[in-house]
Structure formats: C-alpha cells, structure tokens
Scaffold this motif. Structure first.
Motif, mmCIF file in Angstrom:
data_model
loop_
_atom_site.group_PDB
_atom_site.id
_atom_site.type_symbol
_atom_site.label_atom_id
_atom_site.label_comp_id
_atom_site.label_asym_id
_atom_site.label_seq_id
_atom_site.Cartn_x
_atom_site.Cartn_y
_atom_site.Cartn_z
ATOM 1 N N THR A 352 0.804 -1.225 0.000
ATOM 2 C CA THR A 352 0.000 0.000 0.000
ATOM 3 C C THR A 352 0.835 1.274 0.000
ATOM 4 O O THR A 352 0.319 2.346 -0.322
ATOM 5 C CB THR A 352 -0.934 0.008 1.223
ATOM 6 N N SER A 353 2.121 1.180 0.367
ATOM 7 C CA SER A 353 2.955 2.385 0.450
ATOM 8 C C SER A 353 3.731 2.670 -0.822
ATOM 9 O O SER A 353 4.370 3.713 -0.937
ATOM 10 C CB SER A 353 3.945 2.253 1.618
ATOM 11 N N VAL A 355 4.898 3.699 -4.520
ATOM 12 C CA VAL A 355 4.580 4.579 -5.643
ATOM 13 C C VAL A 355 5.508 4.131 -6.776
ATOM 14 O O VAL A 355 6.622 4.647 -6.926
ATOM 15 C CB VAL A 355 4.800 6.063 -5.302
ATOM 16 N N GLY A 362 6.091 5.597 0.233
ATOM 17 C CA GLY A 362 5.731 6.880 0.819
ATOM 18 C C GLY A 362 4.686 6.759 1.911
ATOM 19 O O GLY A 362 3.994 5.746 2.032
ATOM 20 N N ILE A 363 4.575 7.810 2.701
ATOM 21 C CA ILE A 363 3.573 7.882 3.775
ATOM 22 C C ILE A 363 2.930 9.263 3.718
ATOM 23 O O ILE A 363 3.634 10.288 3.692
ATOM 24 C CB ILE A 363 4.205 7.657 5.155
ATOM 25 N N ALA A 364 1.613 9.275 3.670
ATOM 26 C CA ALA A 364 0.902 10.550 3.677
ATOM 27 C C ALA A 364 1.033 11.214 5.042
ATOM 28 O O ALA A 364 0.983 10.550 6.082
ATOM 29 C CB ALA A 364 -0.570 10.331 3.336
ATOM 30 N N VAL A 382 3.279 13.912 0.837
ATOM 31 C CA VAL A 382 3.710 12.528 1.009
ATOM 32 C C VAL A 382 5.209 12.532 1.260
ATOM 33 O O VAL A 382 5.970 13.104 0.475
ATOM 34 C CB VAL A 382 3.387 11.681 -0.239
ATOM 35 N N THR A 414 -2.572 12.766 -0.287
ATOM 36 C CA THR A 414 -2.623 11.351 0.040
ATOM 37 C C THR A 414 -1.783 10.550 -0.942
ATOM 38 O O THR A 414 -1.442 11.024 -2.024
ATOM 39 C CB THR A 414 -4.073 10.820 -0.008
ATOM 40 N N LEU A 415 -1.470 9.313 -0.545
ATOM 41 C CA LEU A 415 -0.745 8.418 -1.448
ATOM 42 C C LEU A 415 -1.565 8.109 -2.686
ATOM 43 O O LEU A 415 -1.031 8.048 -3.806
ATOM 44 C CB LEU A 415 -0.400 7.119 -0.716
ATOM 45 N N LEU A 418 -1.272 10.936 -5.079
ATOM 46 C CA LEU A 418 0.041 10.963 -5.725
ATOM 47 C C LEU A 418 0.124 9.918 -6.824
ATOM 48 O O LEU A 418 0.574 10.198 -7.936
ATOM 49 C CB LEU A 418 1.143 10.729 -4.686
ATOM 50 N N ARG A 419 -0.327 8.694 -6.526
ATOM 51 C CA ARG A 419 -0.279 7.642 -7.542
ATOM 52 C C ARG A 419 -1.166 7.992 -8.737
ATOM 53 O O ARG A 419 -0.796 7.767 -9.893
ATOM 54 C CB ARG A 419 -0.719 6.317 -6.920
#
Length: 449
Positions: A352-353, A355, A362-364, A382, A414-415, A418-419
């Motif tokens: 889930t982290s 990218v 990454g971490i939000a 992030v 949020t992640l 970003l994605r």
C-alpha cells in the motif's frame, strides 16, 4: 659504489625488476579498473557570472563529474556525498571490456551520510565486479597506493603514490580522520577508490589541499573502516545510525589549556552538556577534561567519536575524567540518536505504500505524523520513507525524508492522489514535483517513463 654494483647485478639478471614491477602494476590496474565508475551529476548550483556583482546569486543547471566504486555486485556504488549534492539526475558510466569504452546507466541515491561525506548509489545492474575492503588497521605509512577515477573528467585514470599518514585529522575538533597520500588526485577523483597493492580498497578519495587548484601531493581519503561501517546502515536506513551521550567535545590544545589555566594540555574538553542527557546523569560537567575511554588514554575527540559512530545505543562507556585536581571514572550511557524517519518505517507496507512510478515507499502526512516532522514548512503531502527501486520508475532523484507537495502544480495530500497524478501523465511528458528538502522548497523536473 654499492648502488652501482646493484645496478650491474640487476642488468645481468635474467629478470629485470623494473619489468616485474611494471607487470605487477598492470595486473593490478586490470583487476581494479572494472570496479571503478564515473559518476555524472546534473544539478542546479551557483554559477559564476563574471560581470555581475559578487552579491548577485545566480543559479544554473550544471553538469559535474566525480568517481565511484562498486562495493556490492548487486549494483551498489559508494562515492562522496559532495559528488551528488544537489543532484537532479545521476548517471554512472560502467567500464566496458575494452579500455575507454563503457555503458551509461541511471543511478539513484540510496542514502547519504553527510557527517562523513559518503553516499551510496544503486544501479539496476547485477553481477558487477566489486572491490574488496582492506582489513581495519592494515594500512601502513609508506606503503604503495593507487588512485583510480576520472580526474578532470578523464575516465579510467590511475595514479600511484604512497601513504603519507594513516590517521590525519585536519580539524582537531572534528571527529574525522583521513588517509593522507601523495598520490596525484585532482578534481573528478572525488569518490574514487584508493587501492593497495593487493587490490583492496583502503580509502575513498575525498579532497586535496592545494594553492594551485591541482594536485600538490596532499590528498586525503576516507578510510575503508568508515566505509565498512557506513555501507550497511546507508543501505538499510538511508542514513547513519549512531549513538550519543549528550555532550559536545573539543580537543584540548595547549593554548586552550593555558587560557583556562588547566593543569594538563592533552585530552578532550567538554564544551557543552545537554540538560537531562546521559552525560549530565553521569555527573559530567562543562569544563571537564576527558582522558580515557574504557581504560584507553585519549588525546583527541576521535576515539570517542568512533565509538559513537559504531554504536547503536544501549551500552555504557567508562570515561576517565579530570576536574581540577580531582580524577575519577564514570560510566556514561550511549543512547541511540533518535531519527523520526526510522519511526515512520514501522508504518510502511510494501503493497500500500509503494509509488511505482517514482520507485519509492511513501507515507501521507496526517495529523498523527505531522508532530514527528516539526520543521516541516507545509504539513501536507507525502514523505519519502524508503526507496523501492523497480523497473519503469522515473529518472528522478528523491532522498529519504523528502516531502512531495505537488505534481505539475496540483497539491498532493494522500498516497492515492500521488499515484493517480503520476499515472495520469503520459509517457515522455514532463513532470514537475514540488518537494521540501532540508527545510527548503524546490522543483524537480523529469519525463514520465
């Protein structure tokens, strides 16, 4: 006439010792050269504008060249931290089978230890020949050494000299020592290996002292013992893990001792003590002179600093102290230096982290995480908590601790956002990330992969 007899005997011998020496050096160069790379860095930095006022700061895109050495066959390369400072893109030229030829590949920064000016790079190439490290304490004054690298951009160069000193400390108050050598080292050699006659890494060429700007026989290399210490920590954490005692130390010089009317002029003086820290709890005070570590005499900050560099905390060190006419010994706890990025890694999930487009985990930044980053200028975005290199990732230099605030002008919170923003950009189209690094905002530009 002894030297003449020696020359006559050498000339009549069936084996010319000079030919033997030359052959040995050629064999060494052939062995080491495949492990040495050229590091090409694109960065924004200050540029000289000749006709402009000196106070006028101008930034420009510049290309700089340094050197590096393969330390692990999996594609890990060690160089100097200053070689990749401010990098926007990094490429590495790997030697080819034929002299003068090589292949250029993209490289990413895995970690930087600015305290000791080392950086670890990673290329997506495996099976590379790696240079072994010399055993700690094996370097001897006067032994032959060879500097490999790209002086003035001249790739695949080698020079020869001797070890002038094994533990040179240019700044008595800094915890860094270097191998001093008269081996010719010039701009572009930074990050390249200093090698002994066994083909082992004894140091990373780092800087020179020079009035002319070129080599004057005063070159300095970071010892391989520090490389061995830093490599696994940079690979795992992206920075150095080290212990601390809660005090600031300076080498005690004769002039400092005279000014403070101290009875002794050798050792280490305590310049500051952190309130509530381990040193204060052990009874150490400002002005104390430290004279031993675990029973071994010390006359500069190096032994204690090295002990902290090699410690992960949770241990105690016996310190000999002189305070006025009183001498005593006290045990000081070594505690792990806190790093909030390490606490963030506990929250990472490879699924889930990730990218993938950036090759990072990454971490939000949430209300719970923001207090771990009190110096953050904008508490949204992030944070790059770790690297996860994979095929297809964009060619962009992101460091652990960077915070991504926007993609092509669109704010990121949020992640998932970003994605989505990264995935929406078509291949080969430009991407501009606004990031925060070391308290400063900057833009990173690159093309979508």
């Amino acid at each position: 006439m002894t030297w003449l007899v020696a020359v006559v005997l050498a000339s009549t011998s069936s084996v010319n010792p000079l030919v033997q020496l030359s052959g040995s050096i050629e064999a060494l160069v052939k062995q080491v050269s495949p492990t040495v790379v050229q590091v090409v860095v694109a960065a924004y930095t200050t540029v000289d504008q000749g006709n402009r006022a000196q106070a006028d700061l101008v930034m420009g895109r510049q290309r700089s060249i340094g050197s590096g050495v393969v330390i692990d066959a999996g594609g890990y390369i060690v160089t100097n931290g200053h070689v990749v400072d401010g990098a926007r893109a990094i490429q590495v030229v790997i030697p080819g089978e034929k002299a003068g030829r090589g292949r250029t590949v993209d490289a990413k920064i895995v970690g930087i230890a600015r305290e000791i000016d080392l950086a670890l790079l990673k290329v997506d190439v495996t099976g590379l020949p790696a240079l072994p490290l010399a055993a700690p304490g094996s370097v001897r004054q006067g032994e032959l050494v060879f500097a490999f690298g790209s002086p003035e951009g001249l790739r695949d160069s080698v020079t020869m000299g001797v070890v002038s000193a094994t533990d040179r400390q240019p700044d008595p108050d800094a915890p860094m020592v270097y191998i001093q050598t008269d081996t010719p080292i010039n701009h572009g050699n930074s990050g390249g290996p200093l090698v002994n006659v066994k083909g082992e890494l004894v140091g990373i060429n780092t800087f020179i002292l020079s009035n002319s700007g070129g080599s004057e026989g005063l070159g300095f290399a970071i010892p391989s013992s520090l490389v061995a210490l830093a490599y696994p920590k940079l690979r795992q954490f992206g920075h150095l893990h080290r212990g601390e005692m809660g005090m600031v130390l300076q080498t005690l010089t004769p002039k400092l001792a005279a000014g403070l009317a101290l009875a002794r002029d050798a050792g280490v003086i305590v310049a500051d003590v952190v309130a509530g820290g381990a040193a204060e709890r052990a009874g150490i005070q400002i002005g104390d002179v430290l004279v031993s570590v675990d029973g071994q005499p010390i006359d500069n900050v190096l032994p204690l600093a090295m002990r902290l560099f090699t410690s992960n905390g949770d241990e105690r060190v016996s310190i000999g102290v002189v305070r006025g006419e009183r001498a005593f010994t006290t045990d000081v706890a070594v505690v792990a230096r806190t790093n909030d990025l390490d606490r963030l890694t506990d929250l990472l999930d490879p699924e889930t982290s990730a990218v993938p487009e950036l090759g990072i985990l990454g971490i939000a930044i949430t209300e719970e995480i923001a207090p771990l980053l009190p110096a953050l200028r904008a508490p949204v975005g992030v944070i790059v908590a770790a690297h996860a290199p994979q095929g297809g990732a964009a060619d962009v230099v992101l460091l652990t601790g960077d915070v991504i605030h926007s993609v092509n002008g669109v704010r990121v919170a949020t992640l998932a956002a970003l994605r989505a923003l990264m995935a929406a950009v078509r291949a080969h189209n430009p991407i501009v990330l606004q990031i925060e690094r070391n308290g400063q905002l900057q833009f990173l530009t690159f093309d979508a992969s």
